[in-house]
Design a protein around this motif. Structure first.
Motif, PDB file in Angstrom:
ATOM      1  N   GLU A 155      -4.293  -9.087  -2.226  1.00 31.27           N
ATOM      2  CA  GLU A 155      -3.697  -8.332  -1.120  1.00 31.27           C
ATOM      3  C   GLU A 155      -3.397  -6.889  -1.514  1.00 31.27           C
ATOM      4  OE1 GLU A 155      -0.874 -10.413   1.155  1.00 31.27           O
ATOM      5  OE2 GLU A 155      -2.198 -12.146   1.262  1.00 31.27           O
ATOM      6  N   PRO A 156      -4.446  -6.134  -1.797  1.00 32.81           N
ATOM      7  CA  PRO A 156      -4.221  -4.783  -2.326  1.00 32.81           C
ATOM      8  C   PRO A 156      -3.571  -3.818  -1.347  1.00 32.81           C
ATOM      9  CG  PRO A 156      -6.548  -5.142  -1.893  1.00 32.81           C
ATOM     10  CD  PRO A 156      -5.880  -6.451  -1.724  1.00 32.81           C
ATOM     11  N   THR A 157      -3.668  -4.069  -0.052  1.00 32.92           N
ATOM     12  CA  THR A 157      -3.120  -3.076   0.877  1.00 32.92           C
ATOM     13  C   THR A 157      -1.861  -3.549   1.593  1.00 32.92           C
ATOM     14  OG1 THR A 157      -4.540  -3.898   2.623  1.00 32.92           O
ATOM     15  CG2 THR A 157      -5.365  -2.043   1.347  1.00 32.92           C
ATOM     16  N   SER A 158      -1.321  -4.710   1.189  1.00 34.13           N
ATOM     17  CA  SER A 158      -0.150  -5.191   1.911  1.00 34.13           C
ATOM     18  C   SER A 158       1.040  -4.274   1.638  1.00 34.13           C
ATOM     19  CB  SER A 158       0.178  -6.625   1.512  1.00 34.13           C
ATOM     20  OG  SER A 158       0.790  -6.653   0.257  1.00 34.13           O
ATOM     21  N   GLY A 159       1.748  -3.956   2.695  1.00 32.69           N
ATOM     22  CA  GLY A 159       2.939  -3.125   2.560  1.00 32.69           C
ATOM     23  C   GLY A 159       2.663  -1.644   2.508  1.00 32.69           C
ATOM     24  N   LEU A 160       1.423  -1.234   2.744  1.00 35.66           N
ATOM     25  CA  LEU A 160       1.126   0.199   2.702  1.00 35.66           C
ATOM     26  C   LEU A 160       1.060   0.759   4.124  1.00 35.66           C
ATOM     27  CD1 LEU A 160      -1.698   0.305   0.020  1.00 35.66           C
ATOM     28  CD2 LEU A 160       0.756   0.386  -0.297  1.00 35.66           C
ATOM     29  N   ASP A 161       1.258   2.074   4.240  1.00 30.51           N
ATOM     30  CA  ASP A 161       1.134   2.679   5.570  1.00 30.51           C
ATOM     31  C   ASP A 161      -0.351   2.946   5.854  1.00 30.51           C
ATOM     32  OD1 ASP A 161       0.302   5.265   4.754  1.00 30.51           O
ATOM     33  OD2 ASP A 161       2.357   5.811   4.298  1.00 30.51           O
ATOM     34  N   PRO A 162      -0.693   3.182   7.132  1.00 32.78           N
ATOM     35  CA  PRO A 162      -2.114   3.289   7.497  1.00 32.78           C
ATOM     36  C   PRO A 162      -2.900   4.302   6.657  1.00 32.78           C
ATOM     37  CG  PRO A 162      -0.774   3.189   9.453  1.00 32.78           C
ATOM     38  CD  PRO A 162       0.177   3.262   8.297  1.00 32.78           C
ATOM     39  N   ASN A 163      -2.293   5.434   6.320  1.00 32.66           N
ATOM     40  CA  ASN A 163      -3.019   6.417   5.513  1.00 32.66           C
ATOM     41  C   ASN A 163      -3.303   5.878   4.124  1.00 32.66           C
ATOM     42  OD1 ASN A 163      -3.027   8.310   7.528  1.00 32.66           O
ATOM     43  ND2 ASN A 163      -1.089   9.226   6.855  1.00 32.66           N
ATOM     44  N   GLN A 164      -2.293   5.255   3.553  1.00 28.39           N
ATOM     45  CA  GLN A 164      -2.461   4.693   2.207  1.00 28.39           C
ATOM     46  C   GLN A 164      -3.513   3.587   2.220  1.00 28.39           C
ATOM     47  OE1 GLN A 164       1.603   3.534   1.760  1.00 28.39           O
ATOM     48  NE2 GLN A 164       2.102   5.291   0.462  1.00 28.39           N
ATOM     49  N   ILE A 165      -3.492   2.784   3.309  1.00 27.34           N
ATOM     50  CA  ILE A 165      -4.466   1.692   3.402  1.00 27.34           C
ATOM     51  C   ILE A 165      -5.873   2.262   3.350  1.00 27.34           C
ATOM     52  CG2 ILE A 165      -5.435  -0.054   4.962  1.00 27.34           C
ATOM     53  CD1 ILE A 165      -2.620  -0.770   5.780  1.00 27.34           C
ATOM     54  N   ILE A 166      -6.097   3.338   4.120  1.00 26.37           N
ATOM     55  CA  ILE A 166      -7.436   3.934   4.134  1.00 26.37           C
ATOM     56  C   ILE A 166      -7.794   4.487   2.760  1.00 26.37           C
ATOM     57  CG2 ILE A 166      -8.786   5.858   5.089  1.00 26.37           C
ATOM     58  CD1 ILE A 166      -7.316   5.145   7.788  1.00 26.37           C
ATOM     59  N   GLU A 167      -6.814   5.119   2.108  1.00 29.22           N
ATOM     60  CA  GLU A 167      -7.073   5.651   0.760  1.00 29.22           C
ATOM     61  C   GLU A 167      -7.462   4.550  -0.210  1.00 29.22           C
ATOM     62  OE1 GLU A 167      -4.011   8.110  -0.992  1.00 29.22           O
ATOM     63  OE2 GLU A 167      -3.658   8.988   0.991  1.00 29.22           O
ATOM     64  N   ILE A 168      -6.671   3.473  -0.198  1.00 30.37           N
ATOM     65  CA  ILE A 168      -6.943   2.370  -1.124  1.00 30.37           C
ATOM     66  C   ILE A 168      -8.309   1.757  -0.822  1.00 30.37           C
ATOM     67  CG2 ILE A 168      -6.229   0.024  -1.786  1.00 30.37           C
ATOM     68  CD1 ILE A 168      -4.316   1.796  -3.064  1.00 30.37           C
ATOM     69  N   ARG A 169      -8.621   1.598   0.484  1.00 35.28           N
ATOM     70  CA  ARG A 169      -9.924   1.036   0.855  1.00 35.28           C
ATOM     71  C   ARG A 169     -11.054   1.909   0.357  1.00 35.28           C
ATOM     72  NH1 ARG A 169      -8.849  -0.459   7.019  1.00 35.28           N
ATOM     73  NH2 ARG A 169      -7.501  -2.253   6.644  1.00 35.28           N
ATOM     74  N   ASN A 170     -10.889   3.226   0.508  1.00 36.29           N
ATOM     75  CA  ASN A 170     -11.930   4.129   0.024  1.00 36.29           C
ATOM     76  C   ASN A 170     -12.091   4.012  -1.479  1.00 36.29           C
ATOM     77  OD1 ASN A 170     -12.422   5.038   2.574  1.00 36.29           O
ATOM     78  ND2 ASN A 170     -11.132   6.862   2.391  1.00 36.29           N
ATOM     79  N   LEU A 171     -10.937   3.892  -2.150  1.00 31.59           N
ATOM     80  CA  LEU A 171     -10.961   3.742  -3.600  1.00 31.59           C
ATOM     81  C   LEU A 171     -11.705   2.466  -3.991  1.00 31.59           C
ATOM     82  CD1 LEU A 171      -9.930   5.055  -6.179  1.00 31.59           C
ATOM     83  CD2 LEU A 171      -7.806   3.778  -5.934  1.00 31.59           C
ATOM     84  N   ILE A 172     -11.414   1.381  -3.276  1.00 36.74           N
ATOM     85  CA  ILE A 172     -12.075   0.104  -3.564  1.00 36.74           C
ATOM     86  C   ILE A 172     -13.572   0.229  -3.336  1.00 36.74           C
ATOM     87  CG2 ILE A 172     -12.325  -2.287  -2.799  1.00 36.74           C
ATOM     88  CD1 ILE A 172      -9.302  -2.242  -2.189  1.00 36.74           C
ATOM     89  N   ARG A 173     -13.945   0.842  -2.200  1.00 38.15           N
ATOM     90  CA  ARG A 173     -15.370   1.076  -1.904  1.00 38.15           C
ATOM     91  C   ARG A 173     -16.037   1.856  -3.038  1.00 38.15           C
ATOM     92  NH1 ARG A 173     -18.651  -1.105   0.668  1.00 38.15           N
ATOM     93  NH2 ARG A 173     -18.207  -2.025   2.676  1.00 38.15           N
ATOM     94  N   GLU A 174     -15.339   2.906  -3.484  1.00 35.16           N
ATOM     95  CA  GLU A 174     -15.863   3.790  -4.523  1.00 35.16           C
ATOM     96  C   GLU A 174     -16.089   3.012  -5.827  1.00 35.16           C
ATOM     97  OE1 GLU A 174     -16.649   6.887  -3.849  1.00 35.16           O
ATOM     98  OE2 GLU A 174     -17.432   7.089  -5.891  1.00 35.16           O
ATOM     99  N   ILE A 175     -15.053   2.264  -6.214  1.00 39.73           N
ATOM    100  CA  ILE A 175     -15.129   1.483  -7.454  1.00 39.73           C
ATOM    101  C   ILE A 175     -16.176   0.387  -7.317  1.00 39.73           C
ATOM    102  CG2 ILE A 175     -13.825  -0.016  -9.006  1.00 39.73           C
ATOM    103  CD1 ILE A 175     -11.297   1.475  -7.872  1.00 39.73           C
ATOM    104  N   GLY A 176     -16.270  -0.155  -6.093  1.00 40.71           N
ATOM    105  CA  GLY A 176     -17.151  -1.290  -5.841  1.00 40.71           C
ATOM    106  C   GLY A 176     -18.624  -0.966  -5.998  1.00 40.71           C
ATOM    107  N   LYS A 177     -18.942   0.334  -6.043  1.00 40.06           N
ATOM    108  CA  LYS A 177     -20.350   0.700  -6.229  1.00 40.06           C
ATOM    109  C   LYS A 177     -20.840   0.243  -7.596  1.00 40.06           C
ATOM    110  CE  LYS A 177     -20.235   4.684  -3.200  1.00 40.06           C
ATOM    111  NZ  LYS A 177     -19.825   6.090  -3.189  1.00 40.06           N
TER     112      LYS A 177
END
Lengths: 309, 256
Positions: A155-177
């Motif tokens: 649950e990497p994005t639980s408890g985060l605000d919408p901006n943070q969620i998008i940042e974390i998702r982008n980070l995950i996408r980036e790392i996931g490459k």
């Protein structure tokens, strides 16, 4: 990369995970989806050797979790649920500690990971004073510091605000490459946004395991098409639609300007060519014909029985 | 020939030393982190202050009365004071990790459980040893006013460090049993106090059970602090340490 073969875990009388089998290829971002209490965290904890399965085997990379737990842990980066971190340490010291245990000698690595996770400016702060979002990122930095092949995020994005969620998702996408990632969540858009593949689990068993795309469109079989035309009344349209082969249901969408209907087909074949021929044959004007994407939310609700727990 | 063997032997020692260094890498990292945490939080200063006040009182209580340059008063009560202080130092080591969930991060690092326990054991033992260090002021003051017998003092400090190690290992065991620090403290206190008490209650027991004396920490501490350093006493303390560390490892592994 990861092979899970028939693992079961019981806590007393409760079976948290019941005989699950799946395997994950290198470089995949897999979402473990399920309602609260479905067994997601337990599964991840068994992958990271924090819990021992009662039966079944887990192989990660070249290693068996039972025989080589230390080697397995050294190729995994793990962010536990709600990112537990030592509150009475400063961020920098905490990362130094993790680096030391993981035998990373280069102090530049800490700066590097701080930049990557966006925590450079809070390095000197007590972790207990950080906001949830920052704490989550410290947890992520901890999981990434040794550049692991496999990243497991609970649950990497639980408890985060919408901006943070998008940042974390982008980070995950980036790392996931470059890495294999497994993340658990009960938030559906998260899976749609980040994962290549979805494993849905409910009450300890796998109820679906497919690519995100397939689950969104195919798996239920039925397809829904929205048609908007002009030149005829709804009743005439509906009658004609019902005559088409494969149509199960026709609903009025009560559009104020155009005559629109939602057509549900049994999924046996694509009805769109027939639909188009029928409409053009009648000299009606076709404004729109859209195949609805079966949203993951509906798949999820169908498969997990409403998802209530 | 003899040179060659000697050379080989040296090589062996070198290898063993490297092996130990490699093995202790993670325990030392964990130890440093724990010691750092002790001094970040006020706990360390409170415990050390309380310890020094109490030992100071007992050191000076009879000091002028007997007019002897010795530290007997201090060493006599030290085991009992450590019974109280060490569980307070060790109570958080695992209980807090279990309570806050950080145990999940800790136990998923590439470190075996026993190394984690050893790291925490080092931290607690060193912390208690550091706490004992300011009492060397008493030693300095009696050296100034008289000429104390070095045997009991050297033995006393060696015994104190061994006792600190034994109690730390027991306290860590207690800490791994509960997610609640207070429970961990009380359990640790009960075990340490019982070990201290055994040789005192021996007079109430039949003669056949007199051997139980050997299980008491105070019995062995008294032997060492007389200035007689006997391997049996050292082995006793080391056994307590090893058994407690292994039990703690077992308990933590069984949680999985």
């Amino acid at each position: 990369m990861i092979t899970v073969q028939g693992i079961t875990k019981k806590f007393g009388d409760i079976t948290a995970v019941n005989n699950i089998t799946f395997s994950i290829r290198e470089g995949e971002i897999t979402g473990l989806l399920g309602p609260n209490g479905a067994g997601k965290t337990t599964t991840l904890r068994m992958l990271t050797c924090f819990l021992k399965p009662d039966s079944g085997t887990i192989t990660i990379g070249r290693y068996n979790v039972d025989d080589n737990p230390v080697e397995v842990r050294s190729i995994i980066g793990y962010l536990p649920e709600s990112a537990p971190v030592y509150g009475d340490m400063i961020v920098y010291d905490y990362l130094c500690f993790i680096a030391a245990v993981r035998r990373i000698d280069d102090p530049r690595r800490i700066k590097e990971i701080g930049d990557l996770c966006g925590i450079s400016e809070v390095m000197h702060m007590d972790i207990s004073q950080l906001s949830k979002g920052y704490r989550q990122r410290v947890g992520l930095a901890q999981a990434l510091i040794h550049d692991p092949d496999i990243l497991i995020l609970d649950e990497p994005t639980s408890g985060l605000d919408p901006n943070q969620i998008i940042e974390i998702r982008n980070l995950i996408r980036e790392i996931g490459k470059k890495k294999t990632i497994i993340l658990s969540t009960h938030i559906l858009p998260e899976v749609e946004a980040t994962c290549d593949r979805v494993i849905i689990i409910d009450r300890g068993t796998i109820v679906a395991d497919d690519s995100t795309e397939n689950l969104q469109t195919e798996s239920g079989g039925r397809k829904r098409i929205i048609v908007k035309i002009a030149g005829a009344g709804y009743t005439a349209l509906a009658d004609e639609l019902r005559n088409l082969a494969g149509v199960v249901k026709v609903e009025d969408l009560h559009d104020s300007e155009l005559v629109s209907a939602r057509v549900t087909s049994d999924g046996g074949g694509d009805i769109r060519p027939e639909l188009f021929k029928m409409i053009s044959g009648r000299n009606w004007v076709l404004y729109e014909m859209v195949q609805e994407q079966r949203s993951l939310e509906r798949v999820f609700r169908d498969l997990t029985g409403g998802g209530a727990q | 020939m003899s040179f060659k063997m000697n050379f080989k032997f040296k090589d062996r020692i070198g290898q063993a030393r490297d092996g130990i260094r490699v093995y202790l890498h993670e325990p030392v990292a964990i130890m440093e982190k724990e010691l750092m945490t002790y001094f970040y939080t006020p706990i360390a200063y409170i415990v050390i202050t309380a310890f020094l006040v109490v030992t100071g009182i007992f050191f000076f209580k009879d000091f002028f009365y007997f007019n002897q340059a010795e530290m007997r008063g201090f060493f006599q009560l030290l085991p009992l004071i450590l019974t109280l202080v060490v569980p307070a130092v060790t109570m958080r080591l695992f209980a807090e990790e279990i309570h806050s969930g950080t145990i999940e991060t800790l136990m998923t690092l590439p470190v075996t459980t026993v190394k984690t326990v050893i790291g925490k054991f080092f931290a607690a033992t060193i912390f208690v040893t550091l706490m004992l260090a300011p009492t060397l002021v008493y030693l300095v003051s009696i050296i100034i006013v008289g000429s104390p017998d070095p045997g009991p003092i050297i033995g006393g400090y060696l015994g104190a460090v061994l006792l600190a190690g034994a109690y730390s290992a027991v306290g860590i065991l207690a800490s791994s049993l509960s997610r609640n620090q207070i429970v961990a403290f009380i359990v640790g206190l009960i075990i340490c106090f019982s070990l201290w008490l055994i040789d005192k209650i021996i007079i109430f027991l039949p003669n056949k059970l007199a051997f139980l004396e050997y299980f008491g920490t105070d019995y062995h501490f008294r032997n060492i602090s007389r200035g007689i350093i006997d391997s049996r006493d050292i082995i006793y303390f080391l056994s307590i340490i090893v058994i407690s560390i292994l039990l703690t490892t077992k308990i933590l592994d069984d949680r999985r």
